[in-house]
Design a protein around this motif. Structure first.
Motif, PDB file in Angstrom:
ATOM      1  N   HIS A 152       0.817  -1.216   0.000  1.00 55.95           N
ATOM      2  CA  HIS A 152       0.000   0.000   0.000  1.00 55.95           C
ATOM      3  C   HIS A 152       0.853   1.271   0.000  1.00 55.95           C
ATOM      4  O   HIS A 152       0.431   2.324   0.469  1.00 55.95           O
ATOM      5  N   GLY A 153       2.064   1.146  -0.539  1.00 56.03           N
ATOM      6  CA  GLY A 153       2.864   2.320  -0.852  1.00 56.03           C
ATOM      7  C   GLY A 153       3.572   2.984   0.304  1.00 56.03           C
ATOM      8  O   GLY A 153       3.886   4.180   0.241  1.00 56.03           O
ATOM      9  N   VAL A 154       3.863   2.225   1.375  1.00 55.25           N
ATOM     10  CA  VAL A 154       4.518   2.798   2.549  1.00 55.25           C
ATOM     11  C   VAL A 154       5.757   1.980   2.891  1.00 55.25           C
ATOM     12  O   VAL A 154       5.725   0.747   2.864  1.00 55.25           O
ATOM     13  N   VAL A 155       6.865   2.659   3.218  1.00 59.83           N
ATOM     14  CA  VAL A 155       8.053   1.995   3.756  1.00 59.83           C
ATOM     15  C   VAL A 155       8.320   2.583   5.141  1.00 59.83           C
ATOM     16  O   VAL A 155       8.276   3.806   5.330  1.00 59.83           O
ATOM     17  N   HIS A 156       8.555   1.725   6.117  1.00 63.10           N
ATOM     18  CA  HIS A 156       8.673   2.160   7.513  1.00 63.10           C
ATOM     19  C   HIS A 156      10.021   2.828   7.796  1.00 63.10           C
ATOM     20  O   HIS A 156      10.088   3.872   8.439  1.00 63.10           O
ATOM     21  N   ARG A 157      11.099   2.209   7.390  1.00 60.69           N
ATOM     22  CA  ARG A 157      12.481   2.709   7.473  1.00 60.69           C
ATOM     23  C   ARG A 157      13.058   2.773   8.890  1.00 60.69           C
ATOM     24  O   ARG A 157      14.147   3.331   9.072  1.00 60.69           O
ATOM     25  N   ASP A 158      12.382   2.223   9.881  1.00 62.40           N
ATOM     26  CA  ASP A 158      12.986   2.172  11.219  1.00 62.40           C
ATOM     27  C   ASP A 158      12.494   0.932  11.969  1.00 62.40           C
ATOM     28  O   ASP A 158      12.074   1.011  13.124  1.00 62.40           O
ATOM     29  N   ILE A 159      12.565  -0.209  11.290  1.00 65.26           N
ATOM     30  CA  ILE A 159      12.188  -1.463  11.941  1.00 65.26           C
ATOM     31  C   ILE A 159      13.261  -1.821  12.967  1.00 65.26           C
ATOM     32  O   ILE A 159      14.440  -1.955  12.639  1.00 65.26           O
ATOM     33  N   LYS A 160      12.839  -1.974  14.219  1.00 70.20           N
ATOM     34  CA  LYS A 160      13.730  -2.359  15.320  1.00 70.20           C
ATOM     35  C   LYS A 160      12.862  -2.817  16.483  1.00 70.20           C
ATOM     36  O   LYS A 160      11.633  -2.635  16.475  1.00 70.20           O
ATOM     37  N   ASP A 161      13.502  -3.402  17.495  1.00 69.07           N
ATOM     38  CA  ASP A 161      12.729  -3.960  18.607  1.00 69.07           C
ATOM     39  C   ASP A 161      11.916  -2.902  19.351  1.00 69.07           C
ATOM     40  O   ASP A 161      10.805  -3.176  19.821  1.00 69.07           O
ATOM     41  N   GLU A 162      12.409  -1.683  19.426  1.00 70.88           N
ATOM     42  CA  GLU A 162      11.674  -0.629  20.131  1.00 70.88           C
ATOM     43  C   GLU A 162      10.402  -0.212  19.398  1.00 70.88           C
ATOM     44  O   GLU A 162       9.506   0.390  19.997  1.00 70.88           O
ATOM     45  N   ASN A 163      10.328  -0.505  18.113  1.00 71.52           N
ATOM     46  CA  ASN A 163       9.162  -0.129  17.313  1.00 71.52           C
ATOM     47  C   ASN A 163       8.240  -1.309  17.015  1.00 71.52           C
ATOM     48  O   ASN A 163       7.414  -1.243  16.105  1.00 71.52           O
ATOM     49  N   ILE A 164       8.394  -2.371  17.810  1.00 74.22           N
ATOM     50  CA  ILE A 164       7.490  -3.518  17.750  1.00 74.22           C
ATOM     51  C   ILE A 164       6.841  -3.652  19.125  1.00 74.22           C
ATOM     52  O   ILE A 164       7.541  -3.768  20.136  1.00 74.22           O
ATOM     53  N   VAL A 165       5.515  -3.607  19.175  1.00 72.46           N
ATOM     54  CA  VAL A 165       4.794  -3.720  20.452  1.00 72.46           C
ATOM     55  C   VAL A 165       4.149  -5.102  20.535  1.00 72.46           C
ATOM     56  O   VAL A 165       3.493  -5.550  19.598  1.00 72.46           O
ATOM     57  N   VAL A 166       4.357  -5.773  21.682  1.00 73.54           N
ATOM     58  CA  VAL A 166       3.831  -7.115  21.908  1.00 73.54           C
ATOM     59  C   VAL A 166       2.622  -7.036  22.831  1.00 73.54           C
ATOM     60  O   VAL A 166       2.687  -6.436  23.905  1.00 73.54           O
ATOM     61  N   ASP A 167       1.518  -7.633  22.400  1.00 79.00           N
ATOM     62  CA  ASP A 167       0.374  -7.843  23.292  1.00 79.00           C
ATOM     63  C   ASP A 167       0.701  -9.090  24.111  1.00 79.00           C
ATOM     64  O   ASP A 167       0.722 -10.200  23.575  1.00 79.00           O
ATOM     65  N   THR A 168       0.970  -8.928  25.401  1.00 79.40           N
ATOM     66  CA  THR A 168       1.463 -10.036  26.210  1.00 79.40           C
ATOM     67  C   THR A 168       0.391 -11.066  26.541  1.00 79.40           C
ATOM     68  O   THR A 168       0.696 -12.123  27.091  1.00 79.40           O
ATOM     69  N   ARG A 169      -0.857 -10.784  26.192  1.00 79.46           N
ATOM     70  CA  ARG A 169      -1.920 -11.778  26.395  1.00 79.46           C
ATOM     71  C   ARG A 169      -2.024 -12.716  25.207  1.00 79.46           C
ATOM     72  O   ARG A 169      -2.245 -13.914  25.362  1.00 79.46           O
ATOM     73  N   THR A 170      -1.876 -12.183  24.004  1.00 82.50           N
ATOM     74  CA  THR A 170      -2.125 -12.952  22.786  1.00 82.50           C
ATOM     75  C   THR A 170      -0.860 -13.270  21.992  1.00 82.50           C
ATOM     76  O   THR A 170      -0.913 -14.071  21.054  1.00 82.50           O
ATOM     77  N   LEU A 171       0.262 -12.636  22.339  1.00 81.26           N
ATOM     78  CA  LEU A 171       1.525 -12.744  21.596  1.00 81.26           C
ATOM     79  C   LEU A 171       1.412 -12.191  20.185  1.00 81.26           C
ATOM     80  O   LEU A 171       2.188 -12.544  19.307  1.00 81.26           O
ATOM     81  N   GLU A 172       0.444 -11.315  19.972  1.00 81.46           N
ATOM     82  CA  GLU A 172       0.360 -10.610  18.701  1.00 81.46           C
ATOM     83  C   GLU A 172       1.219  -9.352  18.778  1.00 81.46           C
ATOM     84  O   GLU A 172       1.350  -8.742  19.841  1.00 81.46           O
ATOM     85  N   VAL A 173       1.806  -8.971  17.661  1.00 76.46           N
ATOM     86  CA  VAL A 173       2.678  -7.805  17.642  1.00 76.46           C
ATOM     87  C   VAL A 173       2.178  -6.781  16.634  1.00 76.46           C
ATOM     88  O   VAL A 173       1.471  -7.119  15.681  1.00 76.46           O
ATOM     89  N   LYS A 174       2.550  -5.533  16.867  1.00 76.44           N
ATOM     90  CA  LYS A 174       2.221  -4.441  15.949  1.00 76.44           C
ATOM     91  C   LYS A 174       3.465  -3.602  15.685  1.00 76.44           C
ATOM     92  O   LYS A 174       4.254  -3.341  16.593  1.00 76.44           O
TER      93      LYS A 174
END
Length: 305
Positions: A152-174
């Protein structure tokens, strides 16, 4: 507190007109801050939904762009998140609920926030190196999220552990924080506002990179970080050498995927689709489907941001 940044006499204009932030949201405590602003907890008054409110001072904005129907430019981050919201969003990408302009001072972004969540940096700091099957679960979700962004035409350019959020109930990440993001293009970029230790050799040496090879290199750093407990490179010369040293016992299949992503030559790195079809990625599907990753769910940190 965020309220100290808001002046009662200021006009706070949201995307739907001059509706005051304080009439729709309650602002809470500081969750964290970085190069592009600060993030506060919040609550939507209409239904009690927990949200995150990101404050971006005008002088911190790296890129500006125009939105349809808007006279004044807005931060690129707002435009990218709105663009993603308009196509329905993705479960692995943070969703922007609203945004507001504080005349002459900056912008406020209202973002979704799972009630029990923790960024991946803190998650790894607390638990140490992750078991490969858990790393695989997180990694696949991040790769799928990046596929959605690129489609959809977007590049994030700062993928790193600090920019990944974990839902600790479901183990889903955003994937969160699009402050370094840009519109996707086929040609090379000559500017970079991401995190240097996650940047590829071509940026260090030539100040130029393309979107997919950049993203894949960052994914290699991220996966190494998850299975070894720390990033592979700290200095420019280590990045240019592009030879990670595994500090923990990691399967040959996982090592091969990391080393492929961390290929010195951009054209030798895999695509996102090739990552998803790698033997290490394929090997974890059955376990995930059986739900075995949730067996020790109660031992996960339950930190509410």
């Amino acid at each position: 507190m965020l309220e100290k940044w808001l002046r009662p006499e200021e006009v706070v204009r949201g995307k739907h007109g001059k509706e005051l932030l304080c009439n729709q949201y309650r602002c809470g405590s500081l969750l964290g801050s970085g190069g592009f602003g600060s993030v506060f907890s919040g609550q939507r008054l209409s239904d009690g939904l927990q949200v995150a409110i990101k404050q971006i001072p005008t002088d911190r904005v790296q890129q500006w762009t125009k939105l349809p129907g808007e006279v004044s430019p807005v931060p690129m981050e707002i435009a990218l998140l709105q663009q993603l919201a308009e196509v329905g969003g993705h479960g692995g990408v943070v969703h922007m609920l609203d945004w507001f302009l504080l005349e002459g001072r900056g912008f406020l972004l209202v973002l979704e926030r799972p009630p029990l969540c923790q960024d991946l940096f803190d998650f790894i700091t607390e638990r140490g190196a992750l078991p490969e099957r858990l790393a695989l679960r997180f990694f696949r979700q991040v790769v799928e999220a990046l596929r959605f962004l690129h489609a959809h035409g977007v590049v994030h350019r700062d993928i790193k552990d600090e920019n990944i959020v974990v839902d600790t109930r479901t183990l889903e990440v955003k994937v969160v924080d699009f402050g370094s993001g840009a519109r996707l293009k086929e040609t090379a970029y000559s500017e970079f506002a991401g995190t240097r230790v996650y940047s590829p050799p071509e940026w260090i040496e030539c100040q130029s990179y393309k979107a997919v090879p950049l993203s894949v290199w960052s994914l290699g750093v991220l996966l190494f970080d998850m299975v070894c407990g720390d990033i592979p490179f700290e200095h420019d010369q280590e990045i240019i050498k592009a030879t990670p040293t595994f500090t923990r016992r990691v399967s040959k299949e996982c090592q091969s995927l990391i080393c492929w992503c961390l290929s010195y030559r951009p054209e030798e790195r895999p695509t996102l689709e090739e990552i998803l079809s790698h033997p290490w990625m394929e090997g974890g599907k059955e376990e995930e489907e059986e739900g075995s990753l949730l067996e020790d769910h109660s031992s996960l940190p339950n930190q509410s941001l």
